[in-house]
Design an enzyme around this catalytic site. Structure first.
Site, PDB file in Angstrom:
ATOM      1  N   LYS A  11     -38.489 -66.018 -50.453  1.00  0.00           N
ATOM      2  CA  LYS A  11     -37.457 -66.748 -50.738  1.00  0.00           C
ATOM      3  C   LYS A  11     -36.084 -66.401 -51.138  1.00  0.00           C
ATOM      4  CE  LYS A  11     -40.784 -70.479 -51.473  1.00  0.00           C
ATOM      5  NZ  LYS A  11     -41.188 -71.680 -52.176  1.00  0.00           N
ATOM      6  N   TYR A  51     -40.557 -77.784 -43.960  1.00  0.00           N
ATOM      7  CA  TYR A  51     -41.460 -78.188 -44.914  1.00  0.00           C
ATOM      8  C   TYR A  51     -41.793 -79.917 -44.857  1.00  0.00           C
ATOM      9  CZ  TYR A  51     -40.722 -74.559 -48.440  1.00  0.00           C
ATOM     10  OH  TYR A  51     -40.954 -73.418 -49.210  1.00  0.00           O
ATOM     11  N   ASN A 114     -40.177 -69.873 -56.498  1.00  0.00           N
ATOM     12  CA  ASN A 114     -41.469 -69.349 -56.960  1.00  0.00           C
ATOM     13  C   ASN A 114     -41.904 -67.996 -55.917  1.00  0.00           C
ATOM     14  OD1 ASN A 114     -41.747 -70.483 -54.281  1.00  0.00           O
ATOM     15  ND2 ASN A 114     -43.977 -71.751 -55.233  1.00  0.00           N
ATOM     16  N   HIS A 117     -43.479 -68.124 -50.026  1.00  0.00           N
ATOM     17  CA  HIS A 117     -44.284 -69.075 -49.515  1.00  0.00           C
ATOM     18  C   HIS A 117     -45.012 -68.458 -48.515  1.00  0.00           C
ATOM     19  CE1 HIS A 117     -45.238 -72.760 -47.177  1.00  0.00           C
ATOM     20  NE2 HIS A 117     -45.128 -71.759 -46.108  1.00  0.00           N
ATOM     21  N   GLU A 128     -45.321 -73.556 -38.966  1.00  0.00           N
ATOM     22  CA  GLU A 128     -44.255 -72.830 -39.613  1.00  0.00           C
ATOM     23  C   GLU A 128     -43.413 -71.545 -38.924  1.00  0.00           C
ATOM     24  OE1 GLU A 128     -45.960 -73.995 -43.905  1.00  0.00           O
ATOM     25  OE2 GLU A 128     -45.991 -71.846 -43.380  1.00  0.00           O
TER      26      GLU A 128
HETATM   27  P1  CMP Z   1     -44.112 -73.428 -51.176  1.00  0.00           P
HETATM   28  O1  CMP Z   1     -45.401 -72.265 -51.164  1.00  0.00           O
HETATM   29  O2  CMP Z   1     -42.941 -72.764 -50.595  1.00  0.00           O
HETATM   30  O3  CMP Z   1     -44.685 -74.865 -50.690  1.00  0.00           O
HETATM   31  C1  CMP Z   1     -44.017 -75.922 -51.062  1.00  0.00           C
HETATM   32  C2  CMP Z   1     -43.007 -75.912 -52.336  1.00  0.00           C
HETATM   33  O4  CMP Z   1     -42.618 -76.867 -53.077  1.00  0.00           O
HETATM   34  C3  CMP Z   1     -43.630 -74.771 -53.292  1.00  0.00           C
HETATM   35  O5  CMP Z   1     -43.674 -73.462 -52.778  1.00  0.00           O
HETATM   36  C4  CMP Z   1     -42.736 -75.043 -54.414  1.00  0.00           C
HETATM   37  O6  CMP Z   1     -41.615 -73.954 -54.523  1.00  0.00           O
HETATM   38  C5  CMP Z   1     -42.001 -76.376 -54.144  1.00  0.00           C
HETATM   39  N1  CMP Z   1     -42.180 -77.283 -55.356  1.00  0.00           N
HETATM   40  C6  CMP Z   1     -41.242 -77.613 -56.111  1.00  0.00           C
HETATM   41  N2  CMP Z   1     -41.787 -78.625 -57.001  1.00  0.00           N
HETATM   42  C7  CMP Z   1     -43.273 -78.674 -56.889  1.00  0.00           C
HETATM   43  C8  CMP Z   1     -44.259 -79.267 -57.601  1.00  0.00           C
HETATM   44  N3  CMP Z   1     -44.185 -80.038 -58.505  1.00  0.00           N
HETATM   45  N4  CMP Z   1     -45.285 -79.093 -57.181  1.00  0.00           N
HETATM   46  C9  CMP Z   1     -45.625 -78.322 -56.008  1.00  0.00           C
HETATM   47  N5  CMP Z   1     -44.668 -77.622 -55.282  1.00  0.00           N
HETATM   48  C10 CMP Z   1     -43.357 -77.935 -55.725  1.00  0.00           C
END
Ligand code: CMP
Length: 134
Positions: A11, A51, A114, A117, A128
Site C-alpha cells: 500500500k 474493494y 496497514n 493487502h 482482484e
Molecule cells: P485490506 O486487507 O486491504 O482489506 C480491507 C481494508 O479495509 C483493510 O485492509 C483495512 O485497510 C481497511 N479498513 C479500514 N477500517 C477497517 C476496519 N474498521 N475493519 C477492517 N478493515 C478496515
C-alpha cells in the site's frame, strides 16, 4: 495443498516508506516465486471495484481514498498454499494487533494504512488480480 497463486498489494504507506524491497524479500525467502510485479496507481473507479466487497462498510470511502493516494506495488506470488500462507505472513488487519514477525506487526500501527493487502480466497485473487493486471 499444492502450488497456487495469490495477489499482494503493497500500500502507499509502505511504498512511501521504501519498505517494498524488505516486504518482497520476505516472500522470496519463504520460497514464493514472483510471477507478476508492477507499480500501479489506482483510479477511484478501479479502487471501488477492487474493494467492492466492502462497499457497504462505514470505512469504504476512507479505504478507497487511501489506496488511491499514491503508488502501490502489486505482485502475484506462486507457491504452496499461497493464499493462506501469505495471509498468515501479513498478520491481522489492525496492525497494532498484528503479531511481531508478521509484516503488519513489524512495520505498522494503522488500520486503513496497514502496509499490505493480500487476497483472502481464490475468488478474491481472480477478481482482484483482474482489476490490476488485465
Ligand atoms: P485490506 O486487507 O486491504 O482489506 C480491507 C481494508 O479495509 C483493510 O485492509 C483495512 O485497510 C481497511 N479498513 C479500514 N477500517 C477497517 C476496519 N474498521 N475493519 C477492517 N478493515 C478496515
Amino acid at each position: 495443498m499444492g502450488a497456487e497463486q495469490t495477489l499482494i498489494v503493497i500500500k502507499p504507506d509502505a511504498f512511501n516508506r521504501k519498505l517494498t524491497g524488505k516486504i518482497l524479500q520476505r516472500f522470496e525467502e519463504k520460497g514464493f516465486n514472483i510471477v507478476q510485479l508492477k507499480t500501479y496507481v489506482f483510479t477511484t473507479e478501479k479502487a471501488q471495484e477492487f474493494y467492492s466487497v466492502h462497499r457497504n462498510k462505514p470505512f469504504f470511502n476512507e479505504l478507497v481514498s487511501f489506496i488511491c493516494s499514491g503508488t502501490v506495488v502489486a505482485c502475484i506470488l506462486d507457491g504452496n498454499n499461497a493464499i493462506s500462507t501469505v495471509r498468515i505472513m501479513i498478520g491481522l488487519t489492525k496492525s497494532f494487533d498484528a503479531s511481531p514477525g508478521t509484516i503488519r506487526g513489524d512495520f505498522g500501527l494503522g488500520i486503513t494504512d496497514n502496509i499490505i493487502h493480500a487476497s483472502d480466497s481464490y475468488e478474491s485473487f481472480i477478481k482482484e488480480s483482474s482489476v490490476i493486471f488485465s
